[in-house]
Design a protein around this motif. Structure first.
Motif, PDB file in Angstrom:
ATOM      1  N   ASP A   1       0.847  -1.187   0.000  1.00 45.24           N
ATOM      2  CA  ASP A   1       0.000   0.000   0.000  1.00 45.24           C
ATOM      3  C   ASP A   1       0.892   1.250   0.000  1.00 45.24           C
TER       4      ASP A   1
ATOM      5  N   LEU B   1       1.398   3.859   2.006  1.00 51.66           N
ATOM      6  CA  LEU B   1       2.154   4.196   3.212  1.00 51.66           C
ATOM      7  C   LEU B   1       3.341   3.246   3.372  1.00 51.66           C
TER       8      LEU B   1
ATOM      9  N   ASP C   1      -8.034   4.962  19.913  1.00 47.92           N
ATOM     10  CA  ASP C   1      -6.679   4.960  19.359  1.00 47.92           C
ATOM     11  C   ASP C   1      -5.670   4.447  20.388  1.00 47.92           C
TER      12      ASP C   1
ATOM     13  N   VAL D   1       4.202   3.171  12.647  1.00 46.36           N
ATOM     14  CA  VAL D   1       3.212   2.976  11.585  1.00 46.36           C
ATOM     15  C   VAL D   1       1.796   3.092  12.142  1.00 46.36           C
ATOM     16  N   GLN D   2       1.549   2.508  13.318  1.00 47.61           N
ATOM     17  CA  GLN D   2       0.228   2.632  13.938  1.00 47.61           C
ATOM     18  C   GLN D   2      -0.116   4.090  14.206  1.00 47.61           C
TER      19      GLN D   2
ATOM     20  N   ARG E   1      -1.006   5.891  10.994  1.00 46.50           N
ATOM     21  CA  ARG E   1      -2.365   5.517  10.610  1.00 46.50           C
ATOM     22  C   ARG E   1      -3.406   6.318  11.392  1.00 46.50           C
TER      23      ARG E   1
ATOM     24  N   ALA F   1      -6.161   9.191  10.135  1.00 50.98           N
ATOM     25  CA  ALA F   1      -7.592   8.951  10.353  1.00 50.98           C
ATOM     26  C   ALA F   1      -8.212  10.066  11.186  1.00 50.98           C
TER      27      ALA F   1
ATOM     28  N   ALA G   1      -6.706   8.703   3.587  1.00 50.28           N
ATOM     29  CA  ALA G   1      -7.913   8.429   4.360  1.00 50.28           C
ATOM     30  C   ALA G   1      -9.181   8.615   3.530  1.00 50.28           C
TER      31      ALA G   1
END
Length: 303
Positions: A2, A4, A140, A175-176, A179, A183, A197
């Motif tokens: 993907d 990212l 989150d 990475v989390q 993300r 978002a 997004a």
């Protein structure tokens, strides 16, 4: 992959340090300018974060994560009115495993990583991010909780292989966090990261990344994501900051630069792989985007 994952792989992030600190009592630490991204999370307690050039400080609570992508000096403190001490000097004095201990600990504990990118054009990622990216929603926090707790345990316990596991966990947190930032900021940021997004614009970027050599036009890309040409052009420009074809050219050149440096393929092969029918057309596009010829780019990277 993907988009990212594509970009992070191209920039080749390496964990400069994975660690943390546990501090007790009243405290204030000054951190100097840095390269790359710092990504940390609060394991326990709370503190204040103040970044140079950002008007308002941020209160951090247990489970919060924050990214500092611009390299600006910053302060962490129980009370920002307290005089600061140099963080590096204090953290060298006492360590329990990978955790620095200050004032016997117990008030606030942070863990995370400092990531330096070996890819040349880090701006493609960092320019899309604000000086402080704060992840604080409860949902989150839950996403980050497992990797956060495991990283803290690995740094404390120092079991065999802990250094490698800590680096991988720190990468996972990065990475989390990215993300969650894209978002959380959906619709309010400009740049390719925020555009991911959006289902349609993210789909367009994904298509360009999946097949950069295809002879994309605005019409074929619009058909791919189910939009009209005019709507795609306008929305792409508004969310990404550039046109679809300009984005495609830039992505092709970033891929080309990586292949020129990390493979033995000649320019003629790389140019064909990325959809160019002639070396001269490829070289012209490369110089326009990268600021030098392919040959000069390879020489500069070897220095």
């Amino acid at each position: 992959m993907d988009p990212l994952s594509d970009v992070l792989s191209l920039l080749k992030p390496r964990s400069y340090v994975a660690g943390g600190f546990d501090v007790g009592g009243e405290w204030a630490l000054q951190f100097h300018q840095h390269q790359g991204i710092k990504c940390y999370a609060i394991v326990s307690g709370q503190c204040w974060l103040a970044v140079d050039g950002v008007a308002e400080p941020v209160q951090l609570k247990t489970g919060d994560c924050f990214l500092l992508p611009r390299g600006r000096p910053f302060r962490l403190a129980s009370d920002l009115a307290l005089p600061s001490v140099n963080a590096l000097e204090v953290l060298r004095q006492r360590r329990l495993g990978g955790i620095g201990v200050i004032n016997d600990g117990g008030n606030c504990m942070l863990v995370g990583g400092h990531f330096v990118f070996s890819g040349k054009h880090t701006g493609i990622l960092l320019e899309a991010l604000p000086p402080i990216a704060h992840v604080h929603k409860e949902s989150d926090r839950e996403t980050l909780r497992w990797s956060l707790q495991r990283l803290a345990a690995e740094l404390r316990e120092q079991r065999p292989g802990h250094a490698l596991i800590a680096q991988h966990l720190a990468h996972m947190m990065l990475v989390q966090a990215l993300r969650l930032v894209l978002a959380e900021e959906e619709g309010s940021g400009v740049g390719w990261l925020y555009a991911l997004a959006d289902p349609q614009i993210g789909g367009a970027i994904g298509a360009l990344h999946a097949d950069p050599a295809q002879r994309w036009t605005l019409e074929t890309l619009a058909q791919h994501v189910g939009m009209s040409r005019s709507t795609l052009a306008l929305k792409f420009k508004q969310t990404v900051g550039t046109s679809p074809m300009e984005y495609l050219t830039r992505w092709r050149m970033l891929l080309a630069g990586d292949r020129l440096v990390h493979s033995s393929q000649p320019v003629s092969v790389i140019s064909q792989q990325l959809g160019y029918e002639s070396d001269s057309a490829f070289s012209t596009a490369f110089k326009r985007v990268m600021g030098c010829s392919p040959r000069q780019y390879v020489r500069d990277q070897a220095l």
